[in-house]
Enzyme design. Structure first.
Site, mmCIF file in Angstrom:
data_model
loop_
_atom_site.group_PDB
_atom_site.id
_atom_site.type_symbol
_atom_site.label_atom_id
_atom_site.label_comp_id
_atom_site.label_asym_id
_atom_site.label_seq_id
_atom_site.Cartn_x
_atom_site.Cartn_y
_atom_site.Cartn_z
ATOM 1 C CD GLN A 123 -2.331 1.212 2.847
ATOM 2 O OE1 GLN A 123 -2.028 0.652 3.698
ATOM 3 N NE2 GLN A 123 -3.207 2.283 2.799
ATOM 4 N N GLY A 124 0.876 1.932 -1.118
ATOM 5 C CA GLY A 124 1.514 3.211 -1.169
ATOM 6 C C GLY A 124 0.892 4.736 -0.893
ATOM 7 C CB SER A 158 3.400 -3.040 5.580
ATOM 8 O OG SER A 158 3.203 -2.133 6.519
ATOM 9 C CD GLU A 244 -6.138 -1.193 7.028
ATOM 10 O OE1 GLU A 244 -6.850 -0.100 6.900
ATOM 11 O OE2 GLU A 244 -5.153 -1.227 7.411
ATOM 12 C CB SER A 365 -2.743 8.175 14.770
ATOM 13 O OG SER A 365 -3.421 9.351 14.579
ATOM 14 C CG ASN A 366 -5.605 4.587 18.751
ATOM 15 O OD1 ASN A 366 -5.526 4.200 17.649
ATOM 16 N ND2 ASN A 366 -5.655 4.011 20.065
HETATM 17 C C1 LIG Z 1 3.609 -0.502 11.465
HETATM 18 C C2 LIG Z 1 3.156 0.257 10.659
HETATM 19 C C3 LIG Z 1 2.852 -0.075 9.282
HETATM 20 C C4 LIG Z 1 2.426 0.849 8.166
HETATM 21 N N1 LIG Z 1 2.298 0.214 7.012
HETATM 22 C C5 LIG Z 1 1.843 1.150 6.020
HETATM 23 C C6 LIG Z 1 1.576 0.869 4.579
HETATM 24 O O1 LIG Z 1 1.900 -0.503 4.174
HETATM 25 N N2 LIG Z 1 1.390 1.803 3.667
HETATM 26 C C7 LIG Z 1 1.381 3.106 4.103
HETATM 27 O O2 LIG Z 1 0.969 3.928 3.015
HETATM 28 N N3 LIG Z 1 1.496 3.620 5.203
HETATM 29 C C8 LIG Z 1 1.760 2.441 6.285
HETATM 30 N N4 LIG Z 1 1.911 3.141 7.632
HETATM 31 C C9 LIG Z 1 1.818 4.530 7.814
HETATM 32 C C10 LIG Z 1 0.815 5.084 8.651
HETATM 33 O O3 LIG Z 1 -0.553 4.831 7.791
HETATM 34 C C11 LIG Z 1 1.107 6.401 9.227
HETATM 35 O O4 LIG Z 1 2.170 6.184 10.240
HETATM 36 C C12 LIG Z 1 0.082 7.043 10.175
HETATM 37 O O5 LIG Z 1 -0.965 7.493 8.947
HETATM 38 C C13 LIG Z 1 0.432 8.180 10.834
HETATM 39 O O6 LIG Z 1 1.098 9.078 9.867
HETATM 40 P P1 LIG Z 1 2.638 9.529 10.227
HETATM 41 O O7 LIG Z 1 3.382 8.374 10.944
HETATM 42 O O8 LIG Z 1 3.072 10.472 9.191
HETATM 43 O O9 LIG Z 1 2.379 10.504 11.592
HETATM 44 P P2 LIG Z 1 1.918 12.122 11.700
HETATM 45 O O10 LIG Z 1 0.567 12.105 10.933
HETATM 46 O O11 LIG Z 1 3.060 12.956 11.360
HETATM 47 O O12 LIG Z 1 1.431 12.091 12.974
HETATM 48 C C14 LIG Z 1 2.328 12.257 14.146
HETATM 49 C C15 LIG Z 1 1.413 12.234 15.406
HETATM 50 O O13 LIG Z 1 0.661 13.428 15.536
HETATM 51 C C16 LIG Z 1 -0.577 13.112 15.764
HETATM 52 N N5 LIG Z 1 -1.699 13.786 14.956
HETATM 53 C C17 LIG Z 1 -1.485 14.230 13.782
HETATM 54 N N6 LIG Z 1 -2.486 14.944 13.156
HETATM 55 C C18 LIG Z 1 -3.081 15.110 14.060
HETATM 56 C C19 LIG Z 1 -4.558 15.954 14.570
HETATM 57 N N7 LIG Z 1 -4.982 16.622 13.395
HETATM 58 N N8 LIG Z 1 -5.108 15.866 15.649
HETATM 59 C C20 LIG Z 1 -4.412 15.145 16.764
HETATM 60 N N9 LIG Z 1 -3.217 14.327 16.545
HETATM 61 C C21 LIG Z 1 -2.750 14.474 15.418
HETATM 62 C C22 LIG Z 1 -0.623 11.657 15.449
HETATM 63 O O14 LIG Z 1 -1.976 10.783 15.933
HETATM 64 C C23 LIG Z 1 0.454 11.205 15.647
HETATM 65 O O15 LIG Z 1 0.520 10.793 17.080
HETATM 66 C C24 LIG Z 1 2.299 2.143 8.661
HETATM 67 C C25 LIG Z 1 2.813 2.589 9.903
HETATM 68 C C26 LIG Z 1 3.176 1.818 10.793
HETATM 69 C C27 LIG Z 1 3.436 2.240 12.162
#
Ligand SMILES: Cc1cc2nc3c(=O)[nH]c(=O)nc-3n(C[C@H](O)[C@H](O)[C@H](O)COP(=O)(O)OP(=O)(O)OC[C@H]3O[C@@H](n4cnc5c(N)ncnc54)[C@H](O)[C@@H]3O)c2cc1C
Length: 386
Positions: A123-124, A158, A244, A365-366
């Site tokens: 998934q990209g 992933s 999902e 994210s939660n």
């Molecule tokens: C094990 C794992 C597997 C994954 N696999 C894939 C995959 O296969 N393909 C893919 O595309 N992605 C994948 N991801 C990525 C995942 O979808 C992202 O990590 C997720 O969407 C959060 O984005 P970020 O890491 O950029 O964090 P950010 O969006 O930068 O967020 C950082 C922190 O800020 C908080 N935050 C951000 N915005 C807000 C808001 N508006 N209000 C309150 N809090 C906020 C978030 O909750 C988080 O705690 C994977 C992630 C993990 C951990």
């Protein structure tokens, strides 16, 4: 016609004959690289026996099983300790998306490979500057004759290191004047094994590398391999996320029950049960899991209602993190030794503890999920996101 009990026996017998000791318990969250080729072989046998596409409609080569039977399958699968599957991104995400929004040609081209696990997917979506704020993706795709040419970077992808194909959210047109950022994005199906794609593993807390950085530098895909209209990919991307989990959540919770049973056994062996706080946390874990399972079954069997599926994600992710934290308490000093993969039981709990930190991040994210509940269910005013 076969009744549900016979169906349960059929899958149980198949698993008993096919889940050999070297497969039992292998793979899954935090252990995606474990016994990979054996798990791939097992997944292909599962597919050949018609189990992988149980939930797919008959017209698309599936068995069109009722929700009840899907639940039975996932329960038995988890109870048998069958290995983590390697085809879930194809089976549960891109396959259903193509059935609903793809063209006949896309379905003919891709569904058989997904169904037989001969083509694996990743998934990209996420990028360094676009995770929670997914509409900020900057990967570009431009038409060059009969091909899209992609430039940009994805991250946290992933299983990209084993995938044959990736579904990519990319910008194919600038944001039209006055329109939202969701416009101009497209959902492209991109072959991974080509010169313009570089996959770099990311080392995780566990020491393993299950996700990757993916670089597109002149990567190409055919003009027709866009799902939905070009520029309308946001809707397709959201549809994929909606597919999902489903009934597989029930199987995951059977696995949770086994984890909890094993942790109780560990606490008894180590004498940690003498600590009233440990006894209380173990009991609470059992209560919370019972509530989670009841809620999940209710959500799966009732018409969708706002926020109820989100509650499942919020509950299970915190539940597993709590179990990992409790395991560390019970293990004591053995819990903080390095992850070497060679000290059996402690290694299992350390991996669970470390990997579960990701549970509250991926799949939305939660914090984001709670924000959605606040605005869409409770009707609180929209948060200022500047
Ligand atoms: C094990 C794992 C597997 C994954 N696999 C894939 C995959 O296969 N393909 C893919 O595309 N992605 C994948 N991801 C990525 C995942 O979808 C992202 O990590 C997720 O969407 C959060 O984005 P970020 O890491 O950029 O964090 P950010 O969006 O930068 O967020 C950082 C922190 O800020 C908080 N935050 C951000 N915005 C807000 C808001 N508006 N209000 C309150 N809090 C906020 C978030 O909750 C988080 O705690 C994977 C992630 C993990 C951990």
């Amino acid at each position: 016609m076969q009744d549900d009990q016979e169906f349960r026996r059929e899958i149980r017998d198949w698993l008993a004959a096919n889940v050999t000791d070297d497969l039992r318990g292998a793979g899954g969250a935090g252990r995606e690289n474990e016994a990979f080729s054996r798990r791939l072989d097992f997944t292909r046998r599962l597919a050949a026996a018609g189990w992988s596409t149980l939930a797919w409609p008959v017209e698309h080569g599936g068995r069109g099983a009722s929700l009840q039977r899907q639940v039975i399958f996932h329960e038995e699968y988890a109870k048998a300790g069958a290995p983590g599957r390697v085809d879930h991104i194809g089976i549960t995400m891109v396959g259903p998306t193509l059935m609903q929004l793809g063209t006949d040609r896309q379905r003919e081209r891709f569904l058989p490979g997904i169904a037989t696990a001969t083509e694996l997917w990743c998934q990209g979506y996420s990028e360094p500057g676009a995770g929670s704020d997914l509409a900020a993706v900057t990967t570009r795709a431009e038409l060059d004759g009969d091909h899209w040419v992609l430039t940009g970077q994805k991250v946290w992808t992933s299983l990209a290191h084993v995938a044959d194909w990736c579904f990519v959210l990319a910008r194919t047109a600038p944001i039209p004047e006055g329109a939202s950022r969701h416009a101009g994005l497209s959902y492209l199906l991109v072959p991974m094994r080509q010169p313009g794609v570089t996959v770099r593993p990311i080392r995780q807390l566990t020491g393993d590398s299950e996700f990757n950085e993916v670089f597109f530098d002149g990567a190409r895909t055919e003009r027709d391999l866009v799902v939905g209209e070009p520029g309308q990919g946001w809707r397709v991307a959201m549809a994929t996320l909606g597919f999902e989990r489903g009934a597989a959540t029930v199987g995951q919770q059977v696995g949770f029950q086994r984890d909890l049973d094993d942790l109780v056994a560990l606490a008894r062996r180590t004498g940690a049960t003498a600590d009233p706080a440990v006894r209380e946390r173990l009991t609470r874990a059992w209560i919370d899991l019972t509530v989670l399972r009841a809620h999940t079954l209710r959500v799966l069997s009732a018409p969708p209602s706002a926020g109820t599926a989100t509650v499942i994600k919020l509950l299970w992710s915190r539940w597993r993190q709590g179990l990992g934290e409790l395991a560390m308490t019970i293990l004591g000093p053995a819990g903080v030794a390095s992850v070497t993969g060679d000290d059996g039981e402690a290694d299992r709990w350390r991996r669970l503890f470390l990997f579960s930190r990701a549970d509250t991040i991926y799949g939305g994210s939660n914090e984001i999920q709670r924000g959605i509940l606040a605005e869409r269910v409770l009707g609180l005013p929209r948060q200022d996101r500047r």
